[in-house]
Design a protein around this motif. Structure first.
Motif, PDB file in Angstrom:
ATOM      1  N   ALA A 249      17.099  -7.611  -2.643  1.00  0.00           N
ATOM      2  CA  ALA A 249      15.793  -7.660  -1.490  1.00  0.00           C
ATOM      3  C   ALA A 249      14.656  -7.367  -1.625  1.00  0.00           C
ATOM      4  O   ALA A 249      13.465  -8.041  -1.249  1.00  0.00           O
ATOM      5  CB  ALA A 249      16.430  -6.587  -0.346  1.00  0.00           C
ATOM      6  N   ALA A 250      14.248  -6.516  -2.620  1.00  0.00           N
ATOM      7  CA  ALA A 250      13.001  -6.074  -3.266  1.00  0.00           C
ATOM      8  C   ALA A 250      12.386  -7.346  -3.947  1.00  0.00           C
ATOM      9  O   ALA A 250      11.320  -7.915  -3.814  1.00  0.00           O
ATOM     10  CB  ALA A 250      13.170  -5.105  -4.079  1.00  0.00           C
ATOM     11  N   ALA A 251      13.150  -7.985  -4.746  1.00  0.00           N
ATOM     12  CA  ALA A 251      12.835  -9.278  -5.312  1.00  0.00           C
ATOM     13  C   ALA A 251      12.277 -10.273  -4.575  1.00  0.00           C
ATOM     14  O   ALA A 251      11.430 -11.252  -4.621  1.00  0.00           O
ATOM     15  CB  ALA A 251      13.807  -9.419  -6.605  1.00  0.00           C
ATOM     16  N   LEU A 252      13.244 -10.613  -3.389  1.00  0.00           N
ATOM     17  CA  LEU A 252      12.885 -11.802  -2.407  1.00  0.00           C
ATOM     18  C   LEU A 252      11.403 -11.210  -1.739  1.00  0.00           C
ATOM     19  O   LEU A 252      10.619 -12.054  -1.632  1.00  0.00           O
ATOM     20  CB  LEU A 252      13.931 -11.605  -1.328  1.00  0.00           C
ATOM     21  CG  LEU A 252      14.107 -12.800  -0.489  1.00  0.00           C
ATOM     22  CD1 LEU A 252      14.336 -13.962  -1.352  1.00  0.00           C
ATOM     23  CD2 LEU A 252      15.217 -12.827   0.491  1.00  0.00           C
ATOM     24  N   LEU A 253      11.331 -10.127  -1.325  1.00  0.00           N
ATOM     25  CA  LEU A 253      10.126  -9.599  -0.575  1.00  0.00           C
ATOM     26  C   LEU A 253       9.114  -9.978  -1.536  1.00  0.00           C
ATOM     27  O   LEU A 253       7.951 -10.342  -1.174  1.00  0.00           O
ATOM     28  CB  LEU A 253      10.293  -8.234  -0.007  1.00  0.00           C
ATOM     29  CG  LEU A 253      11.143  -7.943   0.995  1.00  0.00           C
ATOM     30  CD1 LEU A 253      10.993  -6.429   1.557  1.00  0.00           C
ATOM     31  CD2 LEU A 253      11.033  -9.044   2.133  1.00  0.00           C
ATOM     32  N   ALA A 254       9.151  -9.306  -2.947  1.00  0.00           N
ATOM     33  CA  ALA A 254       8.104  -9.280  -3.723  1.00  0.00           C
ATOM     34  C   ALA A 254       7.544 -10.730  -4.137  1.00  0.00           C
ATOM     35  O   ALA A 254       6.529 -11.012  -4.425  1.00  0.00           O
ATOM     36  CB  ALA A 254       8.501  -8.668  -5.075  1.00  0.00           C
TER      37      ALA A 254
ATOM     38  N   PRO B 130       4.923  -1.617   0.691  1.00  0.00           N
ATOM     39  CA  PRO B 130       5.658  -0.320   1.134  1.00  0.00           C
ATOM     40  C   PRO B 130       7.251  -0.269   1.204  1.00  0.00           C
ATOM     41  O   PRO B 130       7.880   0.508   0.810  1.00  0.00           O
ATOM     42  CB  PRO B 130       4.972   0.076   2.294  1.00  0.00           C
ATOM     43  CG  PRO B 130       3.660  -0.503   2.141  1.00  0.00           C
ATOM     44  CD  PRO B 130       3.970  -1.707   1.579  1.00  0.00           C
ATOM     45  N   LEU B 131       7.501  -1.713   1.782  1.00  0.00           N
ATOM     46  CA  LEU B 131       9.014  -1.703   1.763  1.00  0.00           C
ATOM     47  C   LEU B 131       9.791  -1.872   0.694  1.00  0.00           C
ATOM     48  O   LEU B 131      10.740  -1.604   0.300  1.00  0.00           O
ATOM     49  CB  LEU B 131       9.123  -3.016   2.859  1.00  0.00           C
ATOM     50  CG  LEU B 131       8.499  -2.953   4.117  1.00  0.00           C
ATOM     51  CD1 LEU B 131       8.818  -4.281   4.992  1.00  0.00           C
ATOM     52  CD2 LEU B 131       9.090  -1.691   4.720  1.00  0.00           C
ATOM     53  N   ILE B 132       8.896  -2.601  -0.308  1.00  0.00           N
ATOM     54  CA  ILE B 132       9.456  -2.918  -1.632  1.00  0.00           C
ATOM     55  C   ILE B 132       9.754  -1.782  -2.563  1.00  0.00           C
ATOM     56  O   ILE B 132      10.657  -1.547  -3.155  1.00  0.00           O
ATOM     57  CB  ILE B 132       8.536  -3.865  -2.602  1.00  0.00           C
ATOM     58  CG1 ILE B 132       8.619  -5.208  -1.830  1.00  0.00           C
ATOM     59  CG2 ILE B 132       9.125  -3.911  -3.909  1.00  0.00           C
ATOM     60  CD1 ILE B 132       7.542  -6.204  -2.165  1.00  0.00           C
ATOM     61  N   ALA B 133       8.801  -0.770  -2.245  1.00  0.00           N
ATOM     62  CA  ALA B 133       8.982   0.611  -2.714  1.00  0.00           C
ATOM     63  C   ALA B 133      10.123   1.423  -2.313  1.00  0.00           C
ATOM     64  O   ALA B 133      10.823   1.970  -3.185  1.00  0.00           O
ATOM     65  CB  ALA B 133       7.490   1.514  -2.837  1.00  0.00           C
ATOM     66  N   LEU B 134      10.147   1.209  -1.022  1.00  0.00           N
ATOM     67  CA  LEU B 134      11.398   1.933  -0.430  1.00  0.00           C
ATOM     68  C   LEU B 134      12.758   1.386  -0.915  1.00  0.00           C
ATOM     69  O   LEU B 134      13.436   2.112  -1.204  1.00  0.00           O
ATOM     70  CB  LEU B 134      11.377   1.859   1.195  1.00  0.00           C
ATOM     71  CG  LEU B 134      10.234   2.570   1.840  1.00  0.00           C
ATOM     72  CD1 LEU B 134      10.440   2.150   3.136  1.00  0.00           C
ATOM     73  CD2 LEU B 134      10.522   4.169   1.593  1.00  0.00           C
ATOM     74  N   LEU B 135      12.774   0.140  -1.330  1.00  0.00           N
ATOM     75  CA  LEU B 135      13.925  -0.568  -1.690  1.00  0.00           C
ATOM     76  C   LEU B 135      14.352  -0.109  -3.179  1.00  0.00           C
ATOM     77  O   LEU B 135      15.441  -0.418  -3.476  1.00  0.00           O
ATOM     78  CB  LEU B 135      13.928  -2.203  -1.516  1.00  0.00           C
ATOM     79  CG  LEU B 135      13.895  -2.579   0.063  1.00  0.00           C
ATOM     80  CD1 LEU B 135      13.506  -4.041  -0.141  1.00  0.00           C
ATOM     81  CD2 LEU B 135      15.459  -2.462   0.477  1.00  0.00           C
TER      82      LEU B 135
END
Length: 401
Positions: free
Chosen positions: A153-158, A167-172
């Motif tokens: 999910a972090a990679a998809l958002l990034a 901030p969401l990527i950091a939380l993931l």
């Protein structure tokens, strides 16, 4: 055998054409979202036994053992344990999850104690039952189901290169899988309105651009959400979930706590007899974030696509196996030969292709055209099922004893 007269629910997300096409009717121009078959009090089917149409829930309440069978009543109580539907999504449904049985009972009692009317828009629990469900595609069907692994999910958002998502990527990328997913979803749903509006706007633009550059890529399914729900933070929440595409005849089981959203297509849906929904986005309806976070299971995984399996001892019947006994979905794809349908449990049969003839042990016959359904009360006799053309398809909804 009772031919059913069923209610179509006109929810705003419904397809204008899919259910009318199944029923052989002209579209009305209005959305037609769900065809309900069963005895849920919200929209019970009706049957005519010679004295005019009567609600199926009332027929069952008048003689539970006669309609459902003693074994079904002893196991599940004096009501039909399942609700059968045809679901047709023209635009995405809300991102949602359903409670466990204990959560539903507690939530329903608590809201009753508060004096909330049964149809109050702020209710989370409209009954005291859980709502596991099974969908089976009648044509190509798109949806979101279950969390992606946090790293994915972090990679998809990034990949969208939207600063507001950082901030969401950091939380993931922090903490255990469960912690990362819970904190990220909570952050999306509690973000200040102004911040959320800007984040969703920038994310929608980035999704559209990425999908235009790669129409078969991972962002393409989300363009439908961005188009149909402008400004809805469910777009970001949806990026946390797996995209899945079912072909006709493929199925998906969703247990309690699994976040999901159906994006487009027509399917049959079989579930426990409940209408309890906790929403997370893609809806103008009530969203109770604290209650949702209590219900959702924060576990990542790849959705399992189910395919029908032959049923031993019942030629021609194919079963979609699920880990629950309150409902059982199978189908018959008729090849010109007669098939026998066991009668020990209450069941609803739905014809989705061709025309099927049902013949009871006493010789009574009933023809089911495409889109028509019938209720078979439990008894000790089998019903003969015949297709008038190769490829006639009949879905069977019942229970497992």
């Amino acid at each position: 055998m009772d031919r059913l007269v069923n209610t179509v629910r006109p929810y705003a997300w419904g397809s204008v054409t899919a259910i009318p096409a199944l029923l052989g009717r002209e579209p009305t121009g209005e959305p037609q979202a769900e065809l309900w078959m069963g005895a849920h009090p919200g929209a019970p089917s009706r049957a005519d036994r010679g004295d005019g149409p009567r609600r199926l829930d009332e027929l069952i309440a008048a003689d539970p053992e006669g309609e459902l069978g003693a074994a079904t009543v002893a196991r599940f109580g004096p009501t039909l344990p399942f609700l059968f539907k045809v679901l047709a999504a023209g635009i995405p449904l809300s991102i949602q999850a359903h409670p466990t049985l204990d959560q539903a009972r507690a939530g329903f009692a608590a809201e009753n104690a508060l004096g909330l009317p049964p149809d109050a828009p702020e209710r989370n629990y409209r009954d005291a039952n859980h709502k596991p469900e099974l969908i089976c595609a009648l044509d190509e069907f798109d949806g979101l189901c279950g969390f992606r692994p946090p790293a994915g999910a972090a990679a998809l958002l990034a990949g969208l290169k939207v600063p507001a998502l950082d901030p969401l990527i950091a939380l993931l990328r922090t903490g255990t899988e469960s912690e990362a997913l819970r904190r990220t979803l909570a952050a999306v749903l509690t973000m200040a309105d102004a911040d959320a509006a800007a984040a969703v706007r920038d994310t929608a633009e980035a999704v559209d651009k990425a999908a235009a550059d790669d129409p078969a890529g991972p962002y393409a399914p989300y363009t439908r959400i961005a188009r149909d729900f402008p400004g809805d933070r469910g777009l970001i929440a949806g990026l946390l979930l797996n995209h899945i595409r079912l072909r006709a005849g493929q199925a998906l089981y969703l247990g309690a706590g699994v976040p999901h959203a159906y994006l487009h297509g027509i399917c049959v849906e079989l579930m426990a007899n409940s209408d309890n929904v906790l929403r997370a986005g893609l809806t103008p309806k009530h969203i109770d974030v604290p209650e949702l976070l209590k219900v959702v299971g924060f576990t990542a995984g790849t959705p399992e696509v189910l395919r029908p399996e032959p049923v031993a001892g019942t030629p021609g019947e194919e079963l979609y196996p699920v880990p629950i006994d309150e409902f059982r979905l199978s189908r018959f794809v008729l090849d010109g030969r007669d098939r026998l349908v066991d009668g020990r449990t209450p069941q609803i049969l739905l014809c989705t292709a061709g025309t099927a003839r049902l013949t009871a042990a006493d010789g009574t016959a009933l023809d089911l055209a495409r889109g028509e359904s019938v209720f078979l009360p439990a008894d000790d006799t089998a019903t003969r099922l015949t297709g008038t053309a190769t490829g006639t398809t009949v879905f069977r909804a019942t229970v497992t004893l």
